[in-house]
Enzyme design. Structure first.
Site, PDB file in Angstrom:
ATOM      1  N   THR A  40       0.873  -1.178   0.000  1.00 18.07           N
ATOM      2  CA  THR A  40       0.000   0.000   0.000  1.00 18.07           C
ATOM      3  C   THR A  40       0.906   1.223   0.000  1.00 18.07           C
ATOM      4  O   THR A  40       1.651   1.438   0.959  1.00 18.07           O
ATOM      5  CB  THR A  40      -0.895   0.022   1.253  1.00 18.07           C
ATOM      6  OG1 THR A  40      -1.648  -1.186   1.292  1.00 18.07           O
ATOM      7  CG2 THR A  40      -1.849   1.199   1.220  1.00 18.07           C
ATOM      8  N   LYS A  94      -8.039   1.356  -3.027  1.00 20.84           N
ATOM      9  CA  LYS A  94      -7.708   0.961  -1.654  1.00 20.84           C
ATOM     10  C   LYS A  94      -7.883   2.143  -0.681  1.00 20.84           C
ATOM     11  O   LYS A  94      -8.493   2.006   0.377  1.00 20.84           O
ATOM     12  CB  LYS A  94      -6.272   0.443  -1.622  1.00 20.84           C
ATOM     13  CG  LYS A  94      -5.634   0.349  -0.271  1.00 20.84           C
ATOM     14  CD  LYS A  94      -5.619  -1.034   0.285  1.00 20.84           C
ATOM     15  CE  LYS A  94      -5.138  -1.008   1.718  1.00 20.84           C
ATOM     16  NZ  LYS A  94      -5.263  -2.243   2.395  1.00 20.84           N
ATOM     17  N   LYS A 116      -1.873   5.175   8.498  1.00 20.86           N
ATOM     18  CA  LYS A 116      -1.080   5.226   7.264  1.00 20.86           C
ATOM     19  C   LYS A 116      -2.001   5.419   6.047  1.00 20.86           C
ATOM     20  O   LYS A 116      -1.758   6.276   5.196  1.00 20.86           O
ATOM     21  CB  LYS A 116      -0.277   3.923   7.113  1.00 20.86           C
ATOM     22  CG  LYS A 116       0.432   3.804   5.777  1.00 20.86           C
ATOM     23  CD  LYS A 116       1.055   2.440   5.519  1.00 20.86           C
ATOM     24  CE  LYS A 116       1.545   2.354   4.077  1.00 20.86           C
ATOM     25  NZ  LYS A 116       2.188   1.102   3.725  1.00 20.86           N
TER      26      LYS A 116
HETATM   27  P1  NAD Z   1       6.156  -5.564   7.326  1.00 18.59           P
HETATM   28  O1  NAD Z   1       6.859  -4.398   7.905  1.00 18.59           O
HETATM   29  O2  NAD Z   1       5.868  -6.742   8.195  1.00 18.59           O
HETATM   30  O3  NAD Z   1       6.955  -6.101   6.037  1.00 18.59           O
HETATM   31  C1  NAD Z   1       7.697  -5.301   5.168  1.00 18.59           C
HETATM   32  C2  NAD Z   1       9.001  -6.035   4.889  1.00 18.59           C
HETATM   33  O4  NAD Z   1       9.750  -5.291   3.933  1.00 18.59           O
HETATM   34  C3  NAD Z   1       9.896  -6.181   6.133  1.00 18.59           C
HETATM   35  O5  NAD Z   1      10.180  -7.556   6.362  1.00 18.59           O
HETATM   36  C4  NAD Z   1      11.164  -5.395   5.773  1.00 18.59           C
HETATM   37  O6  NAD Z   1      12.346  -5.953   6.293  1.00 18.59           O
HETATM   38  C5  NAD Z   1      11.119  -5.447   4.267  1.00 18.59           C
HETATM   39  N1  NAD Z   1      11.913  -4.423   3.615  1.00 18.59           N
HETATM   40  C6  NAD Z   1      12.034  -3.109   3.930  1.00 18.59           C
HETATM   41  N2  NAD Z   1      12.878  -2.489   3.085  1.00 18.59           N
HETATM   42  C7  NAD Z   1      13.292  -3.429   2.201  1.00 18.59           C
HETATM   43  C8  NAD Z   1      14.180  -3.410   1.091  1.00 18.59           C
HETATM   44  N3  NAD Z   1      14.793  -2.297   0.717  1.00 18.59           N
HETATM   45  N4  NAD Z   1      14.393  -4.570   0.420  1.00 18.59           N
HETATM   46  C9  NAD Z   1      13.778  -5.728   0.803  1.00 18.59           C
HETATM   47  N5  NAD Z   1      12.935  -5.804   1.852  1.00 18.59           N
HETATM   48  C10 NAD Z   1      12.704  -4.675   2.532  1.00 18.59           C
HETATM   49  O7  NAD Z   1       4.800  -4.992   6.699  1.00 18.59           O
HETATM   50  P2  NAD Z   1       3.510  -5.829   6.236  1.00 18.59           P
HETATM   51  O8  NAD Z   1       2.508  -5.830   7.321  1.00 18.59           O
HETATM   52  O9  NAD Z   1       3.954  -7.107   5.619  1.00 18.59           O
HETATM   53  O10 NAD Z   1       2.936  -4.847   5.118  1.00 18.59           O
HETATM   54  C11 NAD Z   1       3.486  -4.769   3.820  1.00 18.59           C
HETATM   55  C12 NAD Z   1       2.614  -3.866   2.983  1.00 18.59           C
HETATM   56  O11 NAD Z   1       1.280  -4.387   2.953  1.00 18.59           O
HETATM   57  C13 NAD Z   1       2.503  -2.438   3.520  1.00 18.59           C
HETATM   58  O12 NAD Z   1       2.526  -1.547   2.435  1.00 18.59           O
HETATM   59  C14 NAD Z   1       1.165  -2.434   4.227  1.00 18.59           C
HETATM   60  O13 NAD Z   1       0.576  -1.160   4.274  1.00 18.59           O
HETATM   61  C15 NAD Z   1       0.370  -3.379   3.360  1.00 18.59           C
HETATM   62  N6  NAD Z   1      -0.758  -4.029   4.033  1.00 18.59           N
HETATM   63  C16 NAD Z   1      -0.598  -4.561   5.284  1.00 18.59           C
HETATM   64  C17 NAD Z   1      -1.674  -5.167   5.900  1.00 18.59           C
HETATM   65  C18 NAD Z   1      -1.523  -5.769   7.278  1.00 18.59           C
HETATM   66  O14 NAD Z   1      -2.542  -6.097   7.904  1.00 18.59           O
HETATM   67  N7  NAD Z   1      -0.301  -5.989   7.776  1.00 18.59           N
HETATM   68  C19 NAD Z   1      -2.928  -5.228   5.273  1.00 18.59           C
HETATM   69  C20 NAD Z   1      -3.054  -4.708   3.982  1.00 18.59           C
HETATM   70  C21 NAD Z   1      -1.957  -4.095   3.381  1.00 18.59           C
END
Ligand code: NAD
Length: 292
Positions: free
Chosen positions: A87, A162, A237
Site C-alpha cells: 500500500t 484501496k 497510514k
Molecule cells: P512488514 O513491515 O511486516 O513487512 C515489510 C518487509 O519489507 C519487512 O520484512 C522489511 O524488512 C522489508 N523491507 C524493507 N525495506 C526493504 C528493502 N529495501 N528490500 C527488501 N525488503 C525490505 O509490513 P507488512 O505488514 O507485511 O505490510 C506490507 C505492505 O502491505 C505495507 O505496504 C502495508 O501497508 C500493506 N498491508 C498490510 C496489511 C496488514 O494487515 N499488515 C494489510 C493490507 C496491506
C-alpha cells in the site's frame, strides 16, 4: 511460474509461501526477514528478480518501493511483470509503473485487503491497476494468494481504490464508536443499540461485521482486548495516503481529513499504537488500557 518476491514481512511471507506451495518457483529477498518455507533465499533484490516472469514487491512505503524498483527493474527480463502489492501513495505507484514500462516491462499495482489472516489463508482481495495484459498474466497468482481480484483501471487505480475504501472505513469506524460512547452516556444499552442500528440506516461493515463493542455482534478484535486485527497505525497510514492524494488531486475530503486527524491523535498521543483500529471506542469512553 518463476517468481521473485521482495519484502517477506507479515504479509509478504505468507503470500510467498502460498505461491511456493502451489508449485511456483519462488526466489525471495528481504533486508531483515528470513525466507519462508518453500521460498529460495536470494542474496539481493536484483538477484531475486533475475529471470523471473513476475516480480512481486510487498514493502512498507512508497520511498522504499521506489528504491527497490531502481534496483530491480534493470535486472528484469523484457516483457516480465513488475507487480507491487504494497500500500503506497498513488504518485509513487504511477512513477514506478512508468519507469517499469519505459524499461519494456509490464507494470501493475495491486494493493490488498484482508490483513495477515487473509494472507495466510490465501483469501486476500486484490485491487489492481495497470494494463489488461499484465492482469491476465498475474491473475492465476491472485487466485492462489486471494479469493477476489478486481481490475480497477490504469496504473495507480488499485491504490486509488484501496485508499478510497479505507477512508470510508476509518470515518465509519469513528462514527460507530462515537455513537456507542454517546449511547453509554444516554443510558442506552450497547446490545440494544446494535440490534437497532445493525438493521437500520446507520448500519455499516464497522457496526455489523466488526462491531467495536465487546460482547456485541459477531466476534471481532473488541472481544480479544482490541488486539489487531487491523492496527490503528495501519489505518492512520492509509488515511494519510488518502489525505495526500486528496491534496494532490484537489479533491474535497473534509471527513477523511478529520478521520486522519483523529487517528493521528489516537496513535501518536493517546496510547492507541498497537491496538486494533476499533479501539477508538474504549478511548472515547475513557476505558483504554482498562479494557484494552
Ligand atoms: P512488514 O513491515 O511486516 O513487512 C515489510 C518487509 O519489507 C519487512 O520484512 C522489511 O524488512 C522489508 N523491507 C524493507 N525495506 C526493504 C528493502 N529495501 N528490500 C527488501 N525488503 C525490505 O509490513 P507488512 O505488514 O507485511 O505490510 C506490507 C505492505 O502491505 C505495507 O505496504 C502495508 O501497508 C500493506 N498491508 C498490510 C496489511 C496488514 O494487515 N499488515 C494489510 C493490507 C496491506
Amino acid at each position: 511460474m518463476k517468481i521473485g518476491f521482495i519484502g517477506l514481512g507479515n504479509m509478504g511471507a505468507p503470500m510467498a509461501r502460498n505461491l511456493a506451495a502451489a508449485g511456483h518457483e519462488v526466489q525471495g529477498f528481504d533486508i531483515a526477514a528470513p525466507a519462508p518455507e518453500g521460498v529460495t533465499p536470494a542474496p539481493s533484490a536484483a538477484a531475486a528478480a533475475e529471470g523471473a516472469e513476475v516480480v512481486i514487491t510487498m514493502l512498507p512505503n512508497g520511498d522504499i518501493l521506489r528504491a527497490v524498483a531502481d534496483e530491480v527493474i534493470p535486472a528484469m527480463a523484457k516483457g516480465a511483470v513488475f507487480l507491487d502489492c504494497s500500500t503506497v501513495d498513488v504518485e509513487s505507484a504511477r512513477a514506478v509503473a512508468e519507469q517499469a514500462t519505459e524499461a519494456g516491462l509490464l507494470a501493475m499495482d495491486a494493493p490488498v485487503s484482508g490483513g495477515v489472516g487473509g494472507a495466510e489463508a490465501g483469501t486476500l482481495t486484490f485491487m489492481a491497476g495497470g494494463p489488461e495484459e499484465a492482469f491476465g498474466i498475474v491473475r492465476p497468482l491472485f487466485d492462489v494468494m486471494g479469493q477476489k481480484a478486481v481490475h480497477c483501471g490504469a496504473a495507480g487505480a488499485g491504490q486509488a481504490a484501496k485508499i478510497c475504501n479505507n477512508m470510508i472505513l476509518g470515518a465509519t469506524m469513528i462514527a460507530t464508536c462515537e455513537a456507542f460512547a454517546l449511547a453509554d452516556r444516554l443510558g442506552l444499552d450497547r446490545q440494544k443499540m446494535f440490534d437497532v442500528v445493525s438493521t437500520s440506516s446507520g448500519q455499516s461493515w464497522s457496526m455489523n461485521v466488526y462491531c467495536p463493542a465487546p460482547g456485541v455482534g459477531p466476534q471481532s478484535p473488541a472481544d480479544n482486548d482490541y488486539k489487531p486485527g487491523f492496527a490503528a497505525e495501519l489505518m492512520l497510514k492509509d488515511l494519510r495516503l488518502a489525505r495526500q492524494a486528496a491534496e494532490a488531486s484537489g479533491a474535497r475530503t473534509p471527513m477523511g481529513a478529520e478521520a486522519a486527524r483523529i487517528y493521528e491523535e489516537f496513535v501518536e498521543r493517546a496510547g492507541g499504537k498497537g491496538y486494533d483500529f476499533s479501539a477508538i471506542l474504549p478511548w472515547l469512553a475513557g476505558e483504554l488500557g482498562e479494557k484494552g
